[in-house]
Motif scaffolding. Structure first.
Motif, PDB file in Angstrom:
ATOM      1  N   ALA A 107      -3.398   6.874  -4.985  1.00 58.15           N
ATOM      2  CA  ALA A 107      -2.759   7.301  -3.741  1.00 58.15           C
ATOM      3  C   ALA A 107      -3.733   7.243  -2.570  1.00 58.15           C
ATOM      4  O   ALA A 107      -3.381   6.779  -1.472  1.00 58.15           O
ATOM      5  CB  ALA A 107      -2.206   8.717  -3.904  1.00 58.15           C
ATOM      6  N   ALA A 108      -4.975   7.681  -2.798  1.00 62.02           N
ATOM      7  CA  ALA A 108      -5.969   7.687  -1.714  1.00 62.02           C
ATOM      8  C   ALA A 108      -6.324   6.277  -1.272  1.00 62.02           C
ATOM      9  O   ALA A 108      -6.390   5.982  -0.063  1.00 62.02           O
ATOM     10  CB  ALA A 108      -7.224   8.433  -2.180  1.00 62.02           C
ATOM     11  N   VAL A 109      -6.558   5.395  -2.227  1.00 55.66           N
ATOM     12  CA  VAL A 109      -6.903   4.008  -1.888  1.00 55.66           C
ATOM     13  C   VAL A 109      -5.738   3.322  -1.183  1.00 55.66           C
ATOM     14  O   VAL A 109      -5.920   2.618  -0.177  1.00 55.66           O
ATOM     15  CB  VAL A 109      -7.311   3.228  -3.153  1.00 55.66           C
ATOM     16  N   SER A 110      -4.533   3.522  -1.701  1.00 56.87           N
ATOM     17  CA  SER A 110      -3.351   2.903  -1.094  1.00 56.87           C
ATOM     18  C   SER A 110      -3.133   3.411   0.327  1.00 56.87           C
ATOM     19  O   SER A 110      -2.821   2.637   1.242  1.00 56.87           O
ATOM     20  CB  SER A 110      -2.111   3.186  -1.957  1.00 56.87           C
ATOM     21  N   ALA A 157       0.828  -1.207   0.000  1.00 52.83           N
ATOM     22  CA  ALA A 157       0.000   0.000   0.000  1.00 52.83           C
ATOM     23  C   ALA A 157       0.863   1.257   0.000  1.00 52.83           C
ATOM     24  O   ALA A 157       0.593   2.219  -0.736  1.00 52.83           O
ATOM     25  CB  ALA A 157      -0.935  -0.003   1.204  1.00 52.83           C
ATOM     26  N   VAL A 158       1.912   1.255   0.825  1.00 48.11           N
ATOM     27  CA  VAL A 158       2.837   2.392   0.820  1.00 48.11           C
ATOM     28  C   VAL A 158       3.493   2.521  -0.552  1.00 48.11           C
ATOM     29  O   VAL A 158       3.681   3.633  -1.079  1.00 48.11           O
ATOM     30  CB  VAL A 158       3.911   2.219   1.916  1.00 48.11           C
ATOM     31  N   GLY A 159       3.803   1.364  -1.163  1.00 49.24           N
ATOM     32  CA  GLY A 159       4.342   1.385  -2.518  1.00 49.24           C
ATOM     33  C   GLY A 159       3.366   1.986  -3.505  1.00 49.24           C
ATOM     34  O   GLY A 159       3.769   2.672  -4.461  1.00 49.24           O
ATOM     35  N   GLY A 160       2.075   1.744  -3.300  1.00 49.13           N
ATOM     36  CA  GLY A 160       1.057   2.345  -4.157  1.00 49.13           C
ATOM     37  C   GLY A 160       1.068   3.863  -4.061  1.00 49.13           C
ATOM     38  O   GLY A 160       0.914   4.560  -5.074  1.00 49.13           O
ATOM     39  N   VAL A 161       1.245   4.380  -2.846  1.00 46.53           N
ATOM     40  CA  VAL A 161       1.322   5.833  -2.662  1.00 46.53           C
ATOM     41  C   VAL A 161       2.557   6.392  -3.367  1.00 46.53           C
ATOM     42  O   VAL A 161       2.492   7.412  -4.062  1.00 46.53           O
ATOM     43  CB  VAL A 161       1.357   6.184  -1.163  1.00 46.53           C
ATOM     44  N   ALA A 216      -5.419   4.567   2.351  1.00 43.13           N
ATOM     45  CA  ALA A 216      -6.475   4.002   3.197  1.00 43.13           C
ATOM     46  C   ALA A 216      -6.147   2.569   3.598  1.00 43.13           C
ATOM     47  O   ALA A 216      -6.347   2.168   4.754  1.00 43.13           O
ATOM     48  CB  ALA A 216      -7.807   4.060   2.454  1.00 43.13           C
ATOM     49  N   VAL A 217      -5.640   1.784   2.646  1.00 44.04           N
ATOM     50  CA  VAL A 217      -5.271   0.400   2.960  1.00 44.04           C
ATOM     51  C   VAL A 217      -4.118   0.374   3.961  1.00 44.04           C
ATOM     52  O   VAL A 217      -4.119  -0.436   4.905  1.00 44.04           O
ATOM     53  CB  VAL A 217      -4.884  -0.356   1.671  1.00 44.04           C
ATOM     54  N   ALA A 218      -3.138   1.247   3.778  1.00 37.60           N
ATOM     55  CA  ALA A 218      -2.008   1.295   4.706  1.00 37.60           C
ATOM     56  C   ALA A 218      -2.462   1.629   6.121  1.00 37.60           C
ATOM     57  O   ALA A 218      -2.008   1.016   7.092  1.00 37.60           O
ATOM     58  CB  ALA A 218      -0.981   2.323   4.211  1.00 37.60           C
ATOM     59  N   VAL A 219      -3.363   2.600   6.234  1.00 35.21           N
ATOM     60  CA  VAL A 219      -3.886   2.960   7.568  1.00 35.21           C
ATOM     61  C   VAL A 219      -4.683   1.811   8.155  1.00 35.21           C
ATOM     62  O   VAL A 219      -4.570   1.497   9.351  1.00 35.21           O
ATOM     63  CB  VAL A 219      -4.757   4.234   7.463  1.00 35.21           C
ATOM     64  N   LEU A 220      -5.476   1.137   7.326  1.00 39.05           N
ATOM     65  CA  LEU A 220      -6.291   0.035   7.817  1.00 39.05           C
ATOM     66  C   LEU A 220      -5.432  -1.088   8.381  1.00 39.05           C
ATOM     67  O   LEU A 220      -5.793  -1.702   9.399  1.00 39.05           O
ATOM     68  CB  LEU A 220      -7.159  -0.499   6.672  1.00 39.05           C
TER      69      LEU A 220
END
Length: 275
Positions: free
Chosen positions: A258-261, A206-210, A263-267
């Motif tokens: 970036a937003a979805v990634s 997810a961080v990689g997605g950002v 959100a997944v990282a925070v989750l």
């Protein structure tokens, strides 16, 4: 060892993701003529585009009239040309001309890029707005413009000298658009299968997605600047408007990614168990 391999796959994902997103977007949005025309069509009402085309058309008409009829006639026609061009570009008839010019240029460009043959006559592919001046020159009253050959106003979209290089890039893009999404998806699946700490791996992906979205954003900003700077000074406002409009949807894709990634990282921070 498994953690190391999973980590390397995450790094490969970070590298592959922005390239995959950009390649798929370019193939779907820019390489399709109908979608391209739908994207740039509204620019016919953009004040910057209208102003840039008015200035380009006016200066082109003056120069060509001066070459054909002499500077005195060009000076006499100057004000009339400017007023007439402004009226044509601001009229409802301008949008069909704008869309037709963009469609023709895009179709020519794609045909050239998909062919192995040299560009006919070594000619550049241009965006041609001759219809603007055709309407303009018929409204100049008593000035001796009836015997003038058709006047042209255009700017180069694809210089003949760059066709081979652009063709190579286009074919790489076509290949990447088909291969990279599969590679990126495979890296995600493999990393999750191999990793002994899947929640942490999901967070890393997810961080990689950002980061990937940020790289896409930076690449678009850099490409805009390079394309605009490469244009002739008198065409830069027009090129900037077209490039900005065309790449706007890619920036939207990057923002959503970036937003979805994020959100997944925070989750994953709230998921404490190892899977």
């Amino acid at each position: 060892m498994r953690r190391l391999v999973a980590g390397l796959m995450v790094l490969a994902w970070i590298v592959a993701l922005p390239a995959a997103v950009s390649a798929v977007w370019l193939e779907a949005r820019v390489a399709d003529t109908d979608r391209y025309v739908a994207t740039v069509g509204p620019l016919a009402d953009d004040p910057d585009v209208v102003a840039a085309l008015s200035e380009l058309s006016t200066s082109t008409a003056r120069d060509q009239v001066a070459d054909l009829l002499g500077p005195d006639i060009a000076d006499l026609a100057g004000g009339l040309v400017a007023d007439s061009v402004a009226a044509v570009v601001a009229s409802p008839q301008f949008r069909p001309v704008w869309e037709a010019a963009n469609r023709s240029a895009h179709e020519q460009t794609i045909a050239v890029l998909q062919s192995d043959a040299p560009v006919e006559g070594g000619a550049d592919v241009t965006l041609d707005f001759g219809a603007i001046l055709a309407d303009t020159m018929t409204s100049l009253g008593p000035l001796p413009t009836a015997d003038l050959p058709p006047l042209t106003v255009s700017f180069t979209v694809l210089p003949a000298s760059t066709v081979d290089t652009v063709r190579d890039d286009y074919r790489r893009l076509d290949t990447l658009a088909r291969v990279l999404p599969l590679v990126a998806a495979g890296l995600v699946v493999a990393a999750l299968v191999i990793s002994p700490l899947r929640t942490r791996t999901v967070r890393s992906l997810a961080v990689g997605g950002v980061l990937g979205a940020a790289l896409v954003w930076l690449a678009v900003v850099r490409a805009r600047s390079r394309l605009t700077d490469a244009a002739a000074p008198e065409n830069r406002a027009l090129v900037d408007a077209v490039v900005t409009s065309t790449t706007g949807s890619l920036l939207t894709v990057a923002a959503v990614l970036a937003a979805v990634s994020a959100a997944v990282a925070v989750l994953t921070l709230f998921v404490g168990r190892r899977t």
